[in-house]
Design a protein around this motif. Structure first.
Motif, PDB file in Angstrom:
ATOM      1  N   SER B  99       0.735  -1.131  -0.117  1.00 54.69           N
ATOM      2  CA  SER B  99       0.027  -0.333   0.307  1.00 54.69           C
ATOM      3  C   SER B  99       0.743   1.175   0.307  1.00 54.69           C
ATOM      4  O   SER B  99       1.058   2.363  -0.663  1.00 54.69           O
ATOM      5  CB  SER B  99      -0.764  -0.047   1.318  1.00 54.69           C
ATOM      6  OG  SER B  99      -0.464   0.266   2.380  1.00 54.69           O
ATOM      7  N   THR B 100       1.998   1.369   0.889  1.00 58.67           N
ATOM      8  CA  THR B 100       3.206   2.490   0.797  1.00 58.67           C
ATOM      9  C   THR B 100       3.438   2.780  -0.933  1.00 58.67           C
ATOM     10  O   THR B 100       3.754   4.121  -1.105  1.00 58.67           O
ATOM     11  CB  THR B 100       4.462   2.284   1.742  1.00 58.67           C
ATOM     12  OG1 THR B 100       3.890   1.996   3.260  1.00 58.67           O
ATOM     13  CG2 THR B 100       5.223   3.162   1.897  1.00 58.67           C
ATOM     14  N   TYR B 101       3.536   1.257  -1.290  1.00 58.57           N
ATOM     15  CA  TYR B 101       4.310   1.630  -2.572  1.00 58.57           C
ATOM     16  C   TYR B 101       3.121   1.923  -4.196  1.00 58.57           C
ATOM     17  O   TYR B 101       3.663   3.141  -4.831  1.00 58.57           O
ATOM     18  CB  TYR B 101       5.119   0.055  -3.294  1.00 58.57           C
ATOM     19  CG  TYR B 101       5.259  -0.281  -4.327  1.00 58.57           C
ATOM     20  CD1 TYR B 101       6.510   1.021  -4.989  1.00 58.57           C
ATOM     21  CD2 TYR B 101       4.489  -0.172  -5.669  1.00 58.57           C
ATOM     22  CE1 TYR B 101       7.330   0.834  -5.970  1.00 58.57           C
ATOM     23  CE2 TYR B 101       5.705  -0.864  -6.820  1.00 58.57           C
ATOM     24  CZ  TYR B 101       6.707   0.135  -7.308  1.00 58.57           C
ATOM     25  OH  TYR B 101       7.523  -0.135  -8.592  1.00 58.57           O
ATOM     26  N   LEU B 102       2.277   1.707  -3.889  1.00 59.44           N
ATOM     27  CA  LEU B 102       1.115   2.118  -4.719  1.00 59.44           C
ATOM     28  C   LEU B 102       1.128   3.332  -4.773  1.00 59.44           C
ATOM     29  O   LEU B 102       0.284   4.480  -5.306  1.00 59.44           O
ATOM     30  CB  LEU B 102      -0.315   1.136  -4.768  1.00 59.44           C
ATOM     31  CG  LEU B 102      -0.163  -0.253  -4.875  1.00 59.44           C
ATOM     32  CD1 LEU B 102      -0.883  -1.235  -4.531  1.00 59.44           C
ATOM     33  CD2 LEU B 102       0.210  -0.082  -6.484  1.00 59.44           C
ATOM     34  N   ASN B 103       1.036   3.938  -3.449  1.00 55.23           N
ATOM     35  CA  ASN B 103       0.631   5.828  -2.750  1.00 55.23           C
ATOM     36  C   ASN B 103       2.049   5.935  -3.535  1.00 55.23           C
ATOM     37  O   ASN B 103       1.605   7.445  -4.018  1.00 55.23           O
ATOM     38  CB  ASN B 103       0.188   5.623  -1.519  1.00 55.23           C
ATOM     39  CG  ASN B 103      -1.242   5.598  -0.911  1.00 55.23           C
ATOM     40  OD1 ASN B 103      -2.145   6.130  -1.432  1.00 55.23           O
ATOM     41  ND2 ASN B 103      -1.162   3.867  -0.622  1.00 55.23           N
ATOM     42  N   ALA B 104       3.095   5.756  -3.102  1.00 54.21           N
ATOM     43  CA  ALA B 104       4.394   6.224  -3.433  1.00 54.21           C
ATOM     44  C   ALA B 104       4.142   6.544  -5.122  1.00 54.21           C
ATOM     45  O   ALA B 104       4.825   7.788  -5.576  1.00 54.21           O
ATOM     46  CB  ALA B 104       5.351   5.955  -2.521  1.00 54.21           C
ATOM     47  N   GLU B 105       4.060   5.940  -5.197  1.00 50.18           N
ATOM     48  CA  GLU B 105       3.955   5.425  -6.751  1.00 50.18           C
ATOM     49  C   GLU B 105       3.205   6.583  -7.493  1.00 50.18           C
ATOM     50  O   GLU B 105       2.930   6.685  -8.858  1.00 50.18           O
ATOM     51  CB  GLU B 105       4.857   4.326  -7.615  1.00 50.18           C
ATOM     52  CG  GLU B 105       5.317   3.641  -7.465  1.00 50.18           C
ATOM     53  CD  GLU B 105       5.767   3.827  -8.373  1.00 50.18           C
ATOM     54  OE1 GLU B 105       6.332   2.488  -9.860  1.00 50.18           O
ATOM     55  OE2 GLU B 105       7.444   4.252  -8.069  1.00 50.18           O
ATOM     56  N   ARG B 106       1.663   7.076  -6.978  1.00 50.80           N
ATOM     57  CA  ARG B 106       0.165   6.956  -7.259  1.00 50.80           C
ATOM     58  C   ARG B 106       0.543   6.323  -8.293  1.00 50.80           C
ATOM     59  O   ARG B 106      -0.171   7.028  -9.809  1.00 50.80           O
ATOM     60  CB  ARG B 106       1.222   8.657  -7.634  1.00 50.80           C
ATOM     61  CG  ARG B 106       1.732   9.642  -7.141  1.00 50.80           C
ATOM     62  CD  ARG B 106       1.912  11.085  -7.512  1.00 50.80           C
ATOM     63  NE  ARG B 106       0.666  11.615  -8.157  1.00 50.80           N
ATOM     64  CZ  ARG B 106      -0.491  12.215  -7.217  1.00 50.80           C
ATOM     65  NH1 ARG B 106       0.264  12.133  -5.929  1.00 50.80           N
ATOM     66  NH2 ARG B 106      -1.275  12.640  -7.826  1.00 50.80           N
TER      67      ARG B 106
END
Lengths: 131, 131, 131, 131, 131, 131
Positions: B99-106
């Protein structure tokens, strides 16, 4: 495994190679996919339906729209009912509420542990008596 | 219910009245206890063991030491094995990581939904074929 | 202002220069102290007691032991009662609980807004009738 | 109370039964509504305007769009000015900023407490002198 | 790789097999270790010192005492100065502060993007002029 | 500095006065802008590109859409490649995943520190041998 083999395995398992896996750096592709597959998709100690409900509860508590969508729908795929989905959300609500309260109150840690242990002893005794 | 009756019911259920319930304002005591009892302790759609594993995963993801202790021990009370407890922690790790990755990657939301829906259709077809 | 002047102002206001201010890089010392003083310690639109209760609620919700200590004790300095401190903790609990639920449920945003606006209209009408 | 009575009380208070209450399981409906009403809507130790500003600050710090909308508008209903709403947001900013810094710095806990206690003694002395 | 081979590789790299790797389920051991090694310990696009400062900032913002210890000390191992460690903490403070404010204020998204894009154009022009 | 002077400095630096600075209360305007400029925009110990990657990682971990946009684009302005941007996101994922696991597992703190210190000694010895 080579990149093409990993992609073939992903395609075999998921039908497609989703972008969030496809664009991983090659040095992480196989290991990230292996963890994903062996933890979330394989048969493990916790049935998949409950693993997805855990994912949903965590995602609701930490406000990730990708993940609440993913885990809600994946829970349905693994047979979760609407009632179970709602209940996972309610357990997330309950946990976040009380945890916020205890932290805000600076509840005494030793008291907390002692009280919990007394409760656990009581519940264990009740369980034994109920057999 | 009067305060004394609520306390009697708490004592009957938990063996003691823990301080975090005892000190609630009277206007919230009965309702807070009722939610606690009917959601976390009663038999509901999700077995208690899994409700506690949900609580543990949420608490680990949001770093509450009271709650990781509470839900780990409560999961044990309801029969969770060490392997299940670890697996709940690993699902929390997995969920928070991605979830952190998807949010950081937008990550593009429409792509995400479309890809998930394709995966779900594939899994459903595989499940149907496996019957 | 020079570093020594900022330190003199901090000492004048707080009695000491606490380490978390003393070690700030010189390029940020004056501005960080000015924000601290003008927002948290000055008379502003929200009375200091309530500003500290806001700080406490935020700190409980995000599990910072430094900050729950700081804001609880500062709230007491500005006259907060034990009942007000507990109530701020309960509002934090309430907010985090419901917000977790709405996010986990993926509650429809347009429905949420429309329902809130209907409620607001009802409350406004009740307030007007009560005058 | 029966479900119909709870719904009648909700409708009486809010004008409608919003979906996030209407769909609660029957075993939690009355208790969840009672907590909601007695904590957030009733006259308690903290005036409603400030309770809503607390809710707003917590929601901003934990990024819930439902809740920032709800608490901002509810604060306005209870008479909050634009300046007070902004100030609650600034206190949330201030609290989250410093709490992040102290945690990242692993600031020594005993030093923190000792310094705060020195500051508190200084402020108390100043307050006494000002009377 | 077999479990013993993974352990040998961990021992070769870290000197020991720390408990948090040793107790992983066998189905995840190799993949979790590979990600750990290839992302955090290998030479990648971002120098290791800065990767650890990123880890520190994230850990401070989300209050993990294990991780602030780990990433602070690992940053030192990779040559970070005290000034860089403090600056990473200050960037975490700055980011969490402003992000809380923007979310609490419900700052208009289109305005935010448009303003940022104007700023970016201005900075790009300044950079070009400076060459 | 007077308000007009601060606005002139902001306009000089950013090309415009963005709304989130323009609407700050006058008592905080200069200090907030000074911190913003001296920490995020000035040449400091950590190069600006890496400061923005830190901001991006923190924003992804705490799910702020304003901030992931801001810091991703600002990182590009300061020369970050797509690979570096992705790697910052992956470090955020990695950090949040492991930190969630350690907290959920209630990993023993003294063991954690001792193990880390052993690893650090090993890495230091390897680094010395490699010279």
């Amino acid at each position: 495994m080579k990149k093409a083999e990993v992609f073939a395995d992903i395609r075999d398992t998921l039908g497609i190679v989703p972008g969030f896996l496809e664009t991983l750096p090659e040095s992480l592709l196989e290991s990230e996919w292996t963890t994903f597959k062996n933890l979330q998709l394989a048969e493990t100690a916790i049935p998949n339906k409950y693993k997805e409900l855990i994912g949903l509860a965590v995602s609701g508590a930490t406000r990730c729209q990708y993940c609440t969508y993913f885990h809600t729908e994946a829970a349905r795929l693994f047979g979760a009912t609407e009632e179970e989905i709602q209940e996972a959300s309610l357990m997330a609500k309950h946990t976040m509420g009380w945890s916020t309260y205890l932290n805000a109150e600076r509840y005494d840690w030793d008291t907390f542990k002692r009280e919990f242990d007394q409760i656990a002893a009581h519940v264990r005794a009740s369980q034994a008596a109920a057999v």
